[in-house]
Design a protein around this motif. Structure first.
Motif, PDB file in Angstrom:
ATOM      1  N   PHE A  78      37.518  35.326  38.786  1.00  0.00           N
ATOM      2  CA  PHE A  78      37.254  35.587  37.378  1.00  0.00           C
ATOM      3  C   PHE A  78      35.776  35.436  37.038  1.00  0.00           C
ATOM      4  CE2 PHE A  78      37.618  34.938  32.779  1.00  0.00           C
ATOM      5  CZ  PHE A  78      38.423  36.012  32.486  1.00  0.00           C
ATOM      6  N   ARG A  80      33.389  36.089  39.236  1.00  0.00           N
ATOM      7  CA  ARG A  80      32.584  36.836  40.188  1.00  0.00           C
ATOM      8  C   ARG A  80      32.643  38.327  39.960  1.00  0.00           C
ATOM      9  NH1 ARG A  80      33.582  32.374  43.236  1.00  0.00           N
ATOM     10  NH2 ARG A  80      32.176  31.957  44.956  1.00  0.00           N
ATOM     11  N   PHE A  81      31.646  38.966  40.479  1.00  0.00           N
ATOM     12  CA  PHE A  81      31.584  40.416  40.454  1.00  0.00           C
ATOM     13  C   PHE A  81      32.232  40.986  41.705  1.00  0.00           C
ATOM     14  CE2 PHE A  81      30.017  43.971  38.419  1.00  0.00           C
ATOM     15  CZ  PHE A  81      29.162  43.628  37.416  1.00  0.00           C
ATOM     16  N   ARG A 118      37.962  44.820  37.072  1.00  0.00           N
ATOM     17  CA  ARG A 118      37.888  44.674  35.624  1.00  0.00           C
ATOM     18  C   ARG A 118      37.926  46.012  34.931  1.00  0.00           C
ATOM     19  NH1 ARG A 118      35.940  39.383  35.025  1.00  0.00           N
ATOM     20  NH2 ARG A 118      35.401  38.801  37.147  1.00  0.00           N
ATOM     21  N   PRO A 120      37.939  47.840  30.664  1.00  0.00           N
ATOM     22  CA  PRO A 120      37.496  47.616  29.286  1.00  0.00           C
ATOM     23  C   PRO A 120      38.362  46.547  28.627  1.00  0.00           C
ATOM     24  CG  PRO A 120      37.909  49.958  29.707  1.00  0.00           C
ATOM     25  CD  PRO A 120      38.427  49.207  30.879  1.00  0.00           C
ATOM     26  N   GLY A 233      34.275  42.169  25.908  1.00  0.00           N
ATOM     27  CA  GLY A 233      32.961  42.672  26.256  1.00  0.00           C
ATOM     28  C   GLY A 233      32.232  43.300  25.081  1.00  0.00           C
ATOM     29  N   VAL A 236      27.645  40.141  24.306  1.00  0.00           N
ATOM     30  CA  VAL A 236      27.168  39.588  25.562  1.00  0.00           C
ATOM     31  C   VAL A 236      26.313  38.386  25.242  1.00  0.00           C
ATOM     32  CG1 VAL A 236      25.861  40.021  27.654  1.00  0.00           C
ATOM     33  CG2 VAL A 236      27.193  41.854  26.615  1.00  0.00           C
TER      34      VAL A 236
ATOM     35  N   ALA B  44      23.947  44.482  25.698  1.00  0.00           N
ATOM     36  CA  ALA B  44      23.869  44.592  24.246  1.00  0.00           C
ATOM     37  C   ALA B  44      22.423  44.744  23.799  1.00  0.00           C
ATOM     38  CB  ALA B  44      24.497  43.365  23.605  1.00  0.00           C
ATOM     39  N   PHE B  78      32.179  53.022  28.966  1.00  0.00           N
ATOM     40  CA  PHE B  78      32.359  51.657  28.499  1.00  0.00           C
ATOM     41  C   PHE B  78      33.797  51.378  28.097  1.00  0.00           C
ATOM     42  CE2 PHE B  78      31.647  47.969  25.738  1.00  0.00           C
ATOM     43  CZ  PHE B  78      30.892  47.222  26.610  1.00  0.00           C
ATOM     44  N   GLN B  79      34.518  52.424  27.710  1.00  0.00           N
ATOM     45  CA  GLN B  79      35.910  52.179  27.339  1.00  0.00           C
ATOM     46  C   GLN B  79      36.883  52.582  28.432  1.00  0.00           C
ATOM     47  OE1 GLN B  79      36.611  53.697  23.440  1.00  0.00           O
ATOM     48  NE2 GLN B  79      35.108  55.291  23.623  1.00  0.00           N
ATOM     49  N   ILE B 117      31.232  50.169  36.174  1.00  0.00           N
ATOM     50  CA  ILE B 117      31.405  48.941  36.954  1.00  0.00           C
ATOM     51  C   ILE B 117      31.281  47.763  36.008  1.00  0.00           C
ATOM     52  CG2 ILE B 117      30.721  47.752  39.063  1.00  0.00           C
ATOM     53  CD1 ILE B 117      28.827  50.178  39.531  1.00  0.00           C
ATOM     54  N   ARG B 118      32.161  46.802  36.176  1.00  0.00           N
ATOM     55  CA  ARG B 118      32.174  45.661  35.262  1.00  0.00           C
ATOM     56  C   ARG B 118      32.166  44.333  35.997  1.00  0.00           C
ATOM     57  NH1 ARG B 118      33.839  47.913  30.383  1.00  0.00           N
ATOM     58  NH2 ARG B 118      34.426  50.023  30.950  1.00  0.00           N
ATOM     59  N   GLY B 119      31.650  43.339  35.298  1.00  0.00           N
ATOM     60  CA  GLY B 119      31.668  41.986  35.839  1.00  0.00           C
ATOM     61  C   GLY B 119      32.064  41.006  34.774  1.00  0.00           C
ATOM     62  N   PRO B 120      31.991  39.731  35.119  1.00  0.00           N
ATOM     63  CA  PRO B 120      32.357  38.700  34.155  1.00  0.00           C
ATOM     64  C   PRO B 120      31.451  38.791  32.928  1.00  0.00           C
ATOM     65  CG  PRO B 120      31.956  37.771  36.333  1.00  0.00           C
ATOM     66  CD  PRO B 120      31.526  39.195  36.373  1.00  0.00           C
ATOM     67  N   ASN B 121      31.964  38.300  31.829  1.00  0.00           N
ATOM     68  CA  ASN B 121      31.149  38.168  30.633  1.00  0.00           C
ATOM     69  C   ASN B 121      30.620  39.500  30.128  1.00  0.00           C
ATOM     70  OD1 ASN B 121      29.906  36.902  28.561  1.00  0.00           O
ATOM     71  ND2 ASN B 121      28.209  36.112  29.747  1.00  0.00           N
ATOM     72  N   GLY B 122      31.419  40.525  30.268  1.00  0.00           N
ATOM     73  CA  GLY B 122      31.046  41.796  29.671  1.00  0.00           C
ATOM     74  C   GLY B 122      29.925  42.537  30.362  1.00  0.00           C
ATOM     75  N   GLN B 123      29.566  42.083  31.559  1.00  0.00           N
ATOM     76  CA  GLN B 123      28.531  42.814  32.278  1.00  0.00           C
ATOM     77  C   GLN B 123      29.018  44.220  32.581  1.00  0.00           C
ATOM     78  OE1 GLN B 123      28.060  40.186  35.487  1.00  0.00           O
ATOM     79  NE2 GLN B 123      26.898  38.706  34.287  1.00  0.00           N
ATOM     80  N   LEU B 230      34.655  30.345  28.241  1.00  0.00           N
ATOM     81  CA  LEU B 230      35.063  31.703  28.592  1.00  0.00           C
ATOM     82  C   LEU B 230      34.025  32.343  29.501  1.00  0.00           C
ATOM     83  CD1 LEU B 230      36.507  33.287  25.344  1.00  0.00           C
ATOM     84  CD2 LEU B 230      37.612  33.166  27.564  1.00  0.00           C
ATOM     85  N   ALA B 231      32.759  32.232  29.079  1.00  0.00           N
ATOM     86  CA  ALA B 231      31.695  32.893  29.829  1.00  0.00           C
ATOM     87  C   ALA B 231      31.596  32.336  31.241  1.00  0.00           C
ATOM     88  CB  ALA B 231      30.368  32.733  29.094  1.00  0.00           C
TER      89      ALA B 231
END
Lengths: 255, 255
Positions: A78, A80-81, A118, A120, A233, A236, B44, B78-79, B117-123, B230-231
């Motif tokens: 969770f 990690r990328f 992950r 949206p 998301g 940020v 953002a 993004f969506q 491509i997505r990562g934790p924390n909305g990356q 969360l982050a």
DNA sequence: TTCCAATCCCCCATTTATGGCGGGGTGATC
DNA sequence: GATCACCCCGCCATAAATGGGGGATTGGAA
């Protein structure tokens, strides 16, 4: 990618039932000659959907014990990328060790490799390969199959999302720029008065934004709204967490 | 995957500079014989980093016009979870059509394929292939290279993250089980009284947990603490937790 | 044109969160 | 046997957030 795996994935693409996922994962397990292969979504409410080769006993045990919240694989993925070998996860906590012991007792192998996925709106899923062997053998396996496993993870997630359209609804109207600004500042720890001051508006106006955002996010209160905005998301906050570089202790899951 | 592409990716893996990314993307563009290839991640705050083969003029134009906020490719990816052909995006708005016209005028091709491509924390990051050709040719290209492009996107993302200076390693003391429970319930939107009731403890005891968690997380208030938890992946909360609890469902797995 | 979303402002009141003080108990570790 | 983290509970007070009203202007979309 071997032609056998290609064929399995092509069959999977043509399938449109959950059984197709299960069939594919069984075939893939045999094709890769590993003990277990699992794809599943996770959520705060518990495991929503999963398919794989774990025994019913272990799945039920996992759910009954609410292992989702202490499973180092879930927690590690969770943050990690990238795909991660289980040995690189943090097994140091007591609950993690208990979990591991229980898992091994239920027939899981000592080696694991998990791919986080992950989407949206904070969607999160994992694809995991589990096996029992020594470190060198496992390292060779993950080294040579890493790419395939990433792709397979994506194919499974794609198919699973296709079969579960209500998984992606989150009508989630977008937040207006000012709403995003407000939620971001709140997530950074500013109190309402400070946020209003920073945004150079009255606190009453800020309230209108927060309430609007709360409504759009379907949140019960400010904390809930910020949590949802983060999870989806929409905002940020706080420097990108380089979890992959962090110096986490490794476990001895190897024989 | 062709051996030429394999070699480029292997070179990329050995590289440890941003120039390595640029070299790789140029080589990949030539290997695939397309007009443009771009990797960039957005936040953002705006575009943070990118590499690719777009002209400087277009990149500067893009930034100057703040196209990030109207670019249908960015908004669409993004969506979405899946890679998407540009033809399937929403180009209907006036601003989108203006953007497209401007892009074509700056040398971009009419066809595009982008991998989110997505990562934790909305990356969030995107890998894009752009080319000028007719629809049939493009369909054949994307069909045959889809898998490779997904993988390449991940490789670029992995490398780009490696090269990022890590700010805020976030040592973050772990939370105790009860603290995790409290933060999770708060993130799900329960008020303090409800959380205390759910956890079957007095509200004051709950306060102690929240304050303890706030201290460990270095947070100013409860909202901040939940945001940080969360982050940092210390708690796992799905975007729409409350609604999902009613439809909780788990797939049965067989071995 | 009409409509609506986004942006701003103010009052009232109540509920909720927080800060500060005090007191217990367990169990693991050193 | 001392120390520490974790677990649990009480009271007081003030600060903050929320719920309920009432307004305004702008600009874009239907």
């Amino acid at each position: 990618m071997t032609s056998a795996v290609e064929h399995i994935l092509e069959d999977l693409e043509r399938s449109d039932t959950r059984e197709g996922l299960q069939t594919a994962i069984l075939a893939l397990r045999d094709a890769f000659d590993v003990d277990h292969m699992v794809y599943h979504w996770v959520s705060a409410a518990g495991e929503q959907y999963g398919c794989g080769t774990y025994s019913d006993a272990w799945v039920n045990r996992y759910l009954a014990q609410d292992y989702l919240r202490i499973d180092p694989v879930v927690l590690g993925c969770f943050q990690r990328f990238h795909p991660v070998d289980w040995k690189r996860l943090d097994w140091s906590s007591k609950s993690a060790r208990l979990f591991l012991h229980d898992a091994l007792a239920h027939g899981l192998g000592n080696q694991g490799f998990s791919v986080p996925i992950r989407g949206p709106n904070g969607q999160f899923a994992m694809f995991t390969v589990n096996h029992r062997c020594d470190d060198a053998t496992w390292a060779a396996f993950t080294d040579s199959h890493r790419r395939e496993l990433i792709l397979i993870a994506h194919y499974f997630n794609e198919k699973a999302l296709d079969l579960e359209p209500d998984r992606t609804p989150a009508p989630s109207q977008p937040l207006s720029p000012r709403e995003v600004e407000a939620m971001t500042l709140l997530a950074m720890g500013y109190a309402r008065a400070q946020v209003a001051d920073t945004m150079a508006i009255s606190e009453h106006t800020l309230r209108a934004y927060i309430e609007s955002a709360r409504f759009k996010l379907g949140a019960m209160n400010t904390t809930h709204a910020v949590a949802r905005a983060l999870a989806r998301g929409l905002i940020v906050v706080e420097g990108a967490s380089r979890a992959d570089m962090s110096t986490q202790r490794t476990a001895r899951t190897a024989s």
